[in-house]
Write a protein that holds these residues in place. Sequence first.
Motif, PDB file in Angstrom:
ATOM      1  N   ALA A 202      16.276   7.985   3.241  1.00  0.00           N
ATOM      2  CA  ALA A 202      15.604   8.331   1.841  1.00  0.00           C
ATOM      3  C   ALA A 202      15.179   7.370   1.108  1.00  0.00           C
ATOM      4  O   ALA A 202      14.174   7.606   0.172  1.00  0.00           O
ATOM      5  N   ALA A 203      15.655   5.876   1.636  1.00  0.00           N
ATOM      6  CA  ALA A 203      15.039   4.807   0.573  1.00  0.00           C
ATOM      7  C   ALA A 203      13.707   4.303   1.585  1.00  0.00           C
ATOM      8  O   ALA A 203      13.179   3.241   0.697  1.00  0.00           O
ATOM      9  N   VAL A 204      13.434   4.829   2.443  1.00  0.00           N
ATOM     10  CA  VAL A 204      12.219   3.959   3.062  1.00  0.00           C
ATOM     11  C   VAL A 204      10.929   4.654   2.636  1.00  0.00           C
ATOM     12  O   VAL A 204      10.810   5.961   2.349  1.00  0.00           O
ATOM     13  N   ARG A 205      10.022   3.487   2.190  1.00  0.00           N
ATOM     14  CA  ARG A 205       8.996   4.060   1.383  1.00  0.00           C
ATOM     15  C   ARG A 205       7.784   3.980   2.146  1.00  0.00           C
ATOM     16  O   ARG A 205       7.244   2.941   2.732  1.00  0.00           O
ATOM     17  N   VAL A 206       7.054   4.970   2.454  1.00  0.00           N
ATOM     18  CA  VAL A 206       5.863   5.209   3.292  1.00  0.00           C
ATOM     19  C   VAL A 206       4.624   5.497   2.483  1.00  0.00           C
ATOM     20  O   VAL A 206       4.554   6.439   1.681  1.00  0.00           O
ATOM     21  N   ALA A 207       3.545   4.636   2.505  1.00  0.00           N
ATOM     22  CA  ALA A 207       2.425   4.827   1.819  1.00  0.00           C
ATOM     23  C   ALA A 207       1.338   5.501   2.770  1.00  0.00           C
ATOM     24  O   ALA A 207       1.075   5.179   3.778  1.00  0.00           O
ATOM     25  N   VAL A 208       0.385   6.325   2.304  1.00  0.00           N
ATOM     26  CA  VAL A 208      -0.468   7.254   3.085  1.00  0.00           C
ATOM     27  C   VAL A 208      -1.514   7.514   2.186  1.00  0.00           C
ATOM     28  O   VAL A 208      -1.543   8.037   0.952  1.00  0.00           O
ATOM     29  N   GLN A 209      -2.583   7.213   2.723  1.00  0.00           N
ATOM     30  CA  GLN A 209      -3.960   7.505   2.078  1.00  0.00           C
ATOM     31  C   GLN A 209      -4.227   8.979   1.618  1.00  0.00           C
ATOM     32  O   GLN A 209      -4.246   9.849   2.816  1.00  0.00           O
ATOM     33  N   GLU A 210      -4.305   9.620   0.529  1.00  0.00           N
ATOM     34  CA  GLU A 210      -4.335  10.819   0.278  1.00  0.00           C
ATOM     35  C   GLU A 210      -5.681  11.390   0.778  1.00  0.00           C
ATOM     36  O   GLU A 210      -6.949  11.473  -0.039  1.00  0.00           O
ATOM     37  N   ARG A 211      -5.771  12.176   2.006  1.00  0.00           N
ATOM     38  CA  ARG A 211      -6.953  12.501   2.635  1.00  0.00           C
ATOM     39  C   ARG A 211      -6.238  13.905   3.489  1.00  0.00           C
ATOM     40  O   ARG A 211      -5.312  13.759   3.748  1.00  0.00           O
ATOM     41  N   PRO A 212      -7.147  14.901   3.584  1.00  0.00           N
ATOM     42  CA  PRO A 212      -6.810  16.204   4.480  1.00  0.00           C
ATOM     43  C   PRO A 212      -6.285  15.635   5.880  1.00  0.00           C
ATOM     44  O   PRO A 212      -5.358  16.125   6.400  1.00  0.00           O
ATOM     45  N   ARG A 213      -7.139  14.678   6.364  1.00  0.00           N
ATOM     46  CA  ARG A 213      -6.992  14.032   7.729  1.00  0.00           C
ATOM     47  C   ARG A 213      -5.439  13.507   7.899  1.00  0.00           C
ATOM     48  O   ARG A 213      -4.983  13.316   8.981  1.00  0.00           O
ATOM     49  N   ASN A 214      -4.921  13.248   6.614  1.00  0.00           N
ATOM     50  CA  ASN A 214      -3.672  12.431   6.889  1.00  0.00           C
ATOM     51  C   ASN A 214      -2.342  13.407   6.572  1.00  0.00           C
ATOM     52  O   ASN A 214      -1.341  12.821   6.180  1.00  0.00           O
ATOM     53  N   ASP A 215      -2.629  14.754   6.356  1.00  0.00           N
ATOM     54  CA  ASP A 215      -1.609  15.745   6.025  1.00  0.00           C
ATOM     55  C   ASP A 215      -0.435  15.581   7.050  1.00  0.00           C
ATOM     56  O   ASP A 215       0.875  15.627   6.484  1.00  0.00           O
ATOM     57  N   GLY A 216      -0.997  15.528   8.255  1.00  0.00           N
ATOM     58  CA  GLY A 216       0.227  15.479   9.372  1.00  0.00           C
ATOM     59  C   GLY A 216       1.275  14.335   9.028  1.00  0.00           C
ATOM     60  O   GLY A 216       2.441  14.166   9.316  1.00  0.00           O
ATOM     61  N   GLY A 246      10.503  -7.373   0.875  1.00  0.00           N
ATOM     62  CA  GLY A 246      10.811  -7.578  -0.613  1.00  0.00           C
ATOM     63  C   GLY A 246       9.750  -6.617  -1.111  1.00  0.00           C
ATOM     64  O   GLY A 246       9.605  -6.691  -2.574  1.00  0.00           O
ATOM     65  N   ALA A 247       8.944  -5.788  -0.380  1.00  0.00           N
ATOM     66  CA  ALA A 247       7.615  -5.288  -1.024  1.00  0.00           C
ATOM     67  C   ALA A 247       8.188  -3.940  -1.493  1.00  0.00           C
ATOM     68  O   ALA A 247       9.117  -3.369  -1.143  1.00  0.00           O
ATOM     69  N   ALA A 324       1.236  -9.216  -3.010  1.00  0.00           N
ATOM     70  CA  ALA A 324       2.652  -9.514  -2.436  1.00  0.00           C
ATOM     71  C   ALA A 324       3.559  -9.027  -3.630  1.00  0.00           C
ATOM     72  O   ALA A 324       3.337  -9.043  -4.582  1.00  0.00           O
ATOM     73  N   PRO A 325       4.779  -9.011  -3.193  1.00  0.00           N
ATOM     74  CA  PRO A 325       5.898  -8.564  -3.998  1.00  0.00           C
ATOM     75  C   PRO A 325       5.784  -9.846  -5.370  1.00  0.00           C
ATOM     76  O   PRO A 325       5.810 -10.908  -5.032  1.00  0.00           O
TER      77      PRO A 325
END
Length: 343
Positions: A202-216, A246-247, A324-325
Amino acid sequence: MGIPAPSEVCGVGSSLARCRAVLRWRMRRGMREGSHDTREDGRMPPLLLAESALDARFLAATAAAAAAARRWVGSGDGMAVDAAAVAAMRAALSGVDVDGRVLVGEGEKDAAPMLHLGERFGTGAGPSVDLAVDPVDGTRLAAAGLAGAMAVMAVAPRGALLDIGPAHYMEKLVSRVPGLRIDAPLADAVARIAEARGIDAAAVRVAVQERPRNDGYVCAARAAGASVELFEHGDVERCLRAAQAGADVDLVVGIGGAPEGVLTAAGVRALGGWMQARLAPQGADEAGRLAASGRSADRVHGLDELCGDEAWLFLTAVTACTVAPGRTLQPGESWSVAPGSRR
Ligand SMILES: O=P(O)(O)OC[C@H]1O[C@](O)(COP(=O)(O)O)[C@@H](O)[C@@H]1O
């Protein structure tokens, strides 16, 4: 892998200590000063940009592009942002003492002004280098007066960067944690990051570019229990952060621009991060062009193929960029990452 070049993150100019370190390194590698001949083993010699102050010239090129683009920040005119940056960058590159070639550029994808693929630059003296370039990553951010736009390029010995040909899009996975696989379920990456950091998923942070192709990717990351940051533009900035300890982001995943993927790889590699990528054509036209060029969308590329081990990254903030952090560049501020900057 060769002996890593002495280097440092950030700043134009070389300290005396750095120059001595370069000399010691070159003696260990047995290189002649100024030599750009192919070595006996068939490999190109290392790209020693710093010792001849060529690093400062490339950084000046991104600075010139950013300065020109800044005039159009908040104008709503993305074409003007790109056109100003491209013209300034081209002019700045023309006088650099290299035999330069644009291998990876962007313009055709967005019908924007561009540095053309195959375009030559420089005086022809000095090392043979290839360039991956995005005169402004985050054109629309700049046009809207928002943070996260930068002028950015990667420079590597000729032949070291992945030649993406007509590819516009690329699937990317970037993290600080080594060994993650782009062809494995996303839950595996989330679990490995959680384990490496000693935290819950739950503490892992994932960044995804918001596009329909990336919904999965968004669904998979959330199903694995991770927290997802959706972003509109600027995957270079986030990938660079994800490669560093540290990011605020542990993993960037999803399909974004292919040129951005190649130049990002140079920074990720130099910072000691991990990246895998594969070309991801969007639509039949791009898939057809890719197939006709003999490239495969199935092949997974690691950092060795994406950028080799001697690529530099140069960038200048057009609007504020956090690279960078704890390191936010203000507009006009530059940053470079030299090979071996791993920290
Ligand atoms: O906007 P698209 O076509 O989905 O492409 C994604 C790419 O566009 C960007 O959001 C912005 O790139 P540009 O500003 O160079 O157009 C990149 O960060 C990203 O890799």
